[in-house]
Write an enzyme that holds these catalytic residues in place. Structure first.
Site: not given
Length: 466
Positions: A193, A330
């Site tokens: 990532r 999140a």
């Protein structure tokens, strides 16, 4: 989203006299501090790192719109609506066959680094200091004094009416809250990532041509789906971000910062049949030392999130492990932050343990649903055969439906606080309604889901998840 779109100030509600320590300055911890401030609580934010950490951050595919953008009249700290909406292109079987053409989705995406800096900037505006280099090595509660306590690495102790452990997976609060260590294990996958300034990507003419901003000015997003892997690419006006979810070696390494080389990623893609050269060119535009090989770690759902006396509470990844395909890590941490802040306000200083228990009751089942969602979405990316996609292209679509992004945890807590209090104290009947209609919460474990995958059986979702 530029920082100049933040509100310069935010409305603060009358002071409650409740003191709160927040441990961990990730998104969940910062949002917890901001929401405590907004609801009139006293707050301090502790972080073990020496400063902000953004290395290897990738795009958030999270559902913020209803939660924050529509609550500006209540004094929220920012609007949410990053530089562009997400545009999806779905491709399958490593052949480049387009399954879904570009089309808008109903939530916003943005790079964690941008969002993270936005939150830190607002903390500074409000005068809430992030106290870096404060490593917490233990948690306990003093029932007589009615305080939660943290022990720092230097031996000093800090106490507050409630301590929020937002220090992610592996938090030291687990011994107090659960009474035993919950072992981490690999879920079988890892993610390469990264996110970096778009100028690096635009330096390659072919990459620049492939990932042009759309005529509408909105960003472009592609997801490539193959055998036991998928790649996500997102380009905005300012950023280039990509990730590759791939099989892991099985090691359960709890680190968000394990760097890897471009050459190692290219060795992996070389083993993928029919891998497109344009994606290799995109990978090569990544700045040196900018890629993280993030091992996906799972812990089964904890039986509780709060200490026996209700003075120490786990929040976000400290309480719940999410895999990225849930699109909810999140998001749920932010919802936790909003919910806890209003529950403490509704309960008041003399009822902090009750407020904490009500918060957990309001949030537990919903978080469990969103965890399971990650596995079903990953199953859709990795386990759907080409024939099945041809018969039903929607099999590739993730289930990010309105029951997630229309939920308002603050209003939900206001409407249900007293009902949950009576449920806990008097045994009155009450059930959550913040998960899919028709869903009946029941325990499950990652072993059950892995066994289904090994047997080639789908993960069943009862209720209307769509």
């Amino acid at each position: 989203m530029s920082e100049n779109r933040l509100f310069a100030a935010a409305a603060r509600r009358p002071l409650t006299g409740i003191s709160v320590f927040v441990v961990g300055a990730g998104v969940g911890g910062i949002m917890t501090a901001l929401e405590r401030w907004r609801q009139g609580h006293e707050v301090r934010l502790l972080e073990r790192s020496s400063g902000p950490v953004e290395k290897g951050q990738c795009v958030y595919e999270c559902i913020f719109s209803e939660l924050a953008a529509d609550k500006n009249d209540l004094g929220d700290f920012f609007t949410v609506g990053f530089s562009a909406r997400v545009i999806h292109r779905w491709l399958s079987e490593n052949t480049g066959e387009m399954v879904f053409p570009p089309g808008s989705v109903k939530w916003d995406a943005g790079a964690p680094g941008v969002f993270y800096r936005m939150l830190l900037a607002q903390l500074e505006r409000l005068g809430v200091k992030t106290e870096f280099s404060h490593r917490v090595i233990d948690y306990y509660e003093d029932i007589t004094a009615r305080k939660g306590v943290v022990v720092l690495e230097n031996g000093s102790k800090l106490e507050a009416d409630v301590v929020v452990a937002a220090d992610r997976v592996g938090t030291k609060s687990v011994s107090l809250v659960v009474g035993r260590r919950i072992e981490a294990r690999s879920n079988g996958y890892a993610i390469f990532r990264t996110a970096y300034p778009v100028e690096y990507a635009l330096a390659d003419p072919q990459v620049a041509e492939r990932f042009k901003m759309l005529d509408s000015g909105k960003s472009v997003n592609e997801i490539w789906v193959g055998s036991d892997m998928h790649m996500f690419i997102w380009r905005s006006e300012d950023l280039m971000s990509w990730l590759i979810t791939h099989k892991n070696d099985g090691l359960a390494t709890e680190s968000w910062h394990d760097s890897t080389k471009i050459e190692d990623v290219l060795k992996y893609t070389a083993q993928v049949p029919g891998w497109p050269e344009i994606m290799n060119r995109t990978i090569k535009t990544t700045p040196k030392d900018g890629i993280i090989d993030w091992k996906l770690i799972w812990r089964d759902q904890q039986p509780q999130w709060a200490s026996p006396g209700g003075r120490v509470l786990q929040l976000g990844n400290a309480a719940n492990t999410f895999i990225p395909s849930s699109g909810n890590s999140a998001t749920q941490a932010i919802e936790d932050a909003v919910s806890l802040a209003i529950c403490l306000r509704l309960g008041g200083k003399n009822n902090v343990p009750t407020a904490v228990k009500v918060h957990v009751k309001l949030r537990y089942d919903r978080a469990f649903c969103c965890q399971k969602l990650g596995f079903t979405n990953q199953e859709g990316y990795h386990g759907v055969e080409k024939a099945a996609v041809a018969a039903n292209p929607n099999a590739l679509k993730p289930r990010h439906r309105s029951w997630i992004w229309k939920h308002d945890p603050e209003q939900y807590a206001i409407e249900n606080y007293e009902k949950v209090d009576r449920c806990l104290e008097k045994g009155e009947e009450w059930m959550n309604t913040n998960y899919p209609p028709g869903y009946v919460p029941r325990p499950w474990s990652i072993d059950e889901l892995i066994l289904l995958q090994e047997q080639g059986k789908p993960i069943e979702l009862d209720g209307d998840w769509d």
